[in-house]
Design an enzyme around this catalytic site. Structure first.
Site, PDB file in Angstrom:
ATOM      1  N   ILE A 141      -0.615   1.802  -2.968  1.00  0.00           N
ATOM      2  CA  ILE A 141      -1.779   1.629  -3.829  1.00  0.00           C
ATOM      3  C   ILE A 141      -2.169   3.019  -4.312  1.00  0.00           C
ATOM      4  O   ILE A 141      -2.260   3.960  -3.522  1.00  0.00           O
ATOM      5  CB  ILE A 141      -2.921   0.901  -3.084  1.00  0.00           C
ATOM      6  CG1 ILE A 141      -4.097   0.615  -4.031  1.00  0.00           C
ATOM      7  CG2 ILE A 141      -3.362   1.649  -1.850  1.00  0.00           C
ATOM      8  CD1 ILE A 141      -5.139  -0.324  -3.419  1.00  0.00           C
ATOM      9  N   SER A 142      -2.355   3.161  -5.598  1.00  0.00           N
ATOM     10  CA  SER A 142      -2.528   4.482  -6.210  1.00  0.00           C
ATOM     11  C   SER A 142      -3.894   5.084  -5.895  1.00  0.00           C
ATOM     12  O   SER A 142      -4.831   4.394  -5.477  1.00  0.00           O
ATOM     13  CB  SER A 142      -2.361   4.385  -7.726  1.00  0.00           C
ATOM     14  OG  SER A 142      -1.077   3.931  -8.062  1.00  0.00           O
TER      15      SER A 142
END
Length: 324
Positions: A97-98
């Protein structure tokens, strides 16, 4: 729980702090409507567990850990302005997840308008699709696709838990999702070696495509089904590669004769990645040196039918080369 009665109140406080941090970064100054999406969407529900790097490997943080202190670390980590590893296999990162501030910047650059239909390439945890669904106020306007059925199934569960229901499709993101086209915006959250021809074909004229390429982020404006063009953003970006057949990036070419100062420079490495197959390392170095280490935003990509090329400053100028 450090003075908090339960995980939900801790999560609300941590989420508010994350929003303040992103606000200070200036990521959504151009489109502050995204502030409300980040304030409302519960990121911790999209990362029931994740991995953090520790000496000798990774540590798993889990929302169901029996130790309340460990659960508090899990919540606080879920709202840190940092990327999180969400799927590992034999020490290899499969999905992540960025960093939230990077996500905010990308969403602002996507320039989403009310009523837009958006395709996301790379479902990940489902968090980005939830932000888009919240912003647009209509689940049916958002489609997210991933090749791995385990990823799409978990993304669907996370979205359901958070109260969002966009279309989650299992398939090859490089082929888009033609049955739900046309789209006004396409956003990729995984790295690709080139721009798939299916994406402009599934966009309305005037649509926008934002995708990671060559350690950067390029924003293309679609002219018609076969033509798109645009420049890179200023920021570096490193994403997990898109999985699927024939997606491997070429090997880094030999750098003999390229000075060390260039080999160690981020902007030269970006040019090297962008010029693979079009310029050899010595040609890339000559350009980089002559143009005084040009920044990412001076480069662009043009897609025209079966051809695509990268360029510096001007798509029809002297510095242009084929881009696979």
């Amino acid at each position: 729980m450090g003075g908090y009665e339960d995980l939900d109140s801790l999560a609300a406080s941590a989420r508010a702090e994350l929003v303040r941090e992103i606000e200070l970064s200036g990521a959504w100054t151009a489109d502050p409507v995204w502030r409300e999406a980040f304030r409302k969407v519960p990121r911790h529900l999209f990362v029931p567990y994740y991995y953090v790097g520790v000496r000798g490997g990774y540590e798993r943080r889990w929302g169901e850990d029996p130790d309340p202190r460990a659960r508090e670390r899990w919540v606080r980590g879920a709202y840190a302005d940092a990327p999180l590893a969400t799927r590992m296999r034999d020490g290899e990162l499969l999905s992540s997840i960025s960093q939230p501030s990077l996500m905010a910047m990308m969403l602002v650059e996507l320039d989403v308008r009310d009523g837009d239909r958006v395709l996301e390439i790379g479902a990940g945890t489902g968090y980005n699709a939830a932000l888009l669904a919240h912003r647009l106020g209509a689940d049916d306007l958002v489609t997210t696709v991933d090749l791995d059925p385990e990823i799409t199934e978990s993304a669907r569960r996370h979205l359901d838990a958070a109260g969002y229901h966009p279309a989650v499709v299992t398939g090859d993101g490089a082929r888009g999702v033609p049955e739900r086209a046309p789209y006004d915006r396409i956003l990729a959250t995984c790295a690709l070696p080139s721009v798939p021809r299916a994406w402009p074909a599934q966009c309305r004229p005037g649509g926008r495509i934002l995708t990671p390429l060559a350690t950067g982020l390029v924003v293309l404006t679609v002219r018609d089904a076969e033509h798109a063009e645009g420049r890179f953003l200023h920021t570096p970006a490193y994403f997990v590669p898109l999985r699927g057949a024939d997606r491997a990036a070429p090997e880094t070419p030999g750098l003999g004769g390229v000075p060390r100062r260039a080999r160690e420079d981020d902007l030269f490495r970006f040019l090297l990645a962008l010029s693979r197959g079009g310029l050899d390392p010595q040609e890339a170095y000559a350009l980089w040196d002559r143009e005084d280490a040009p920044r990412r935003e001076r480069y662009g990509i043009t897609v025209s039918g079966e051809r695509a090329w990268a360029w510096l400053d001007d798509p029809e100028g002297p510095y242009a080369w084929p881009f696979a």
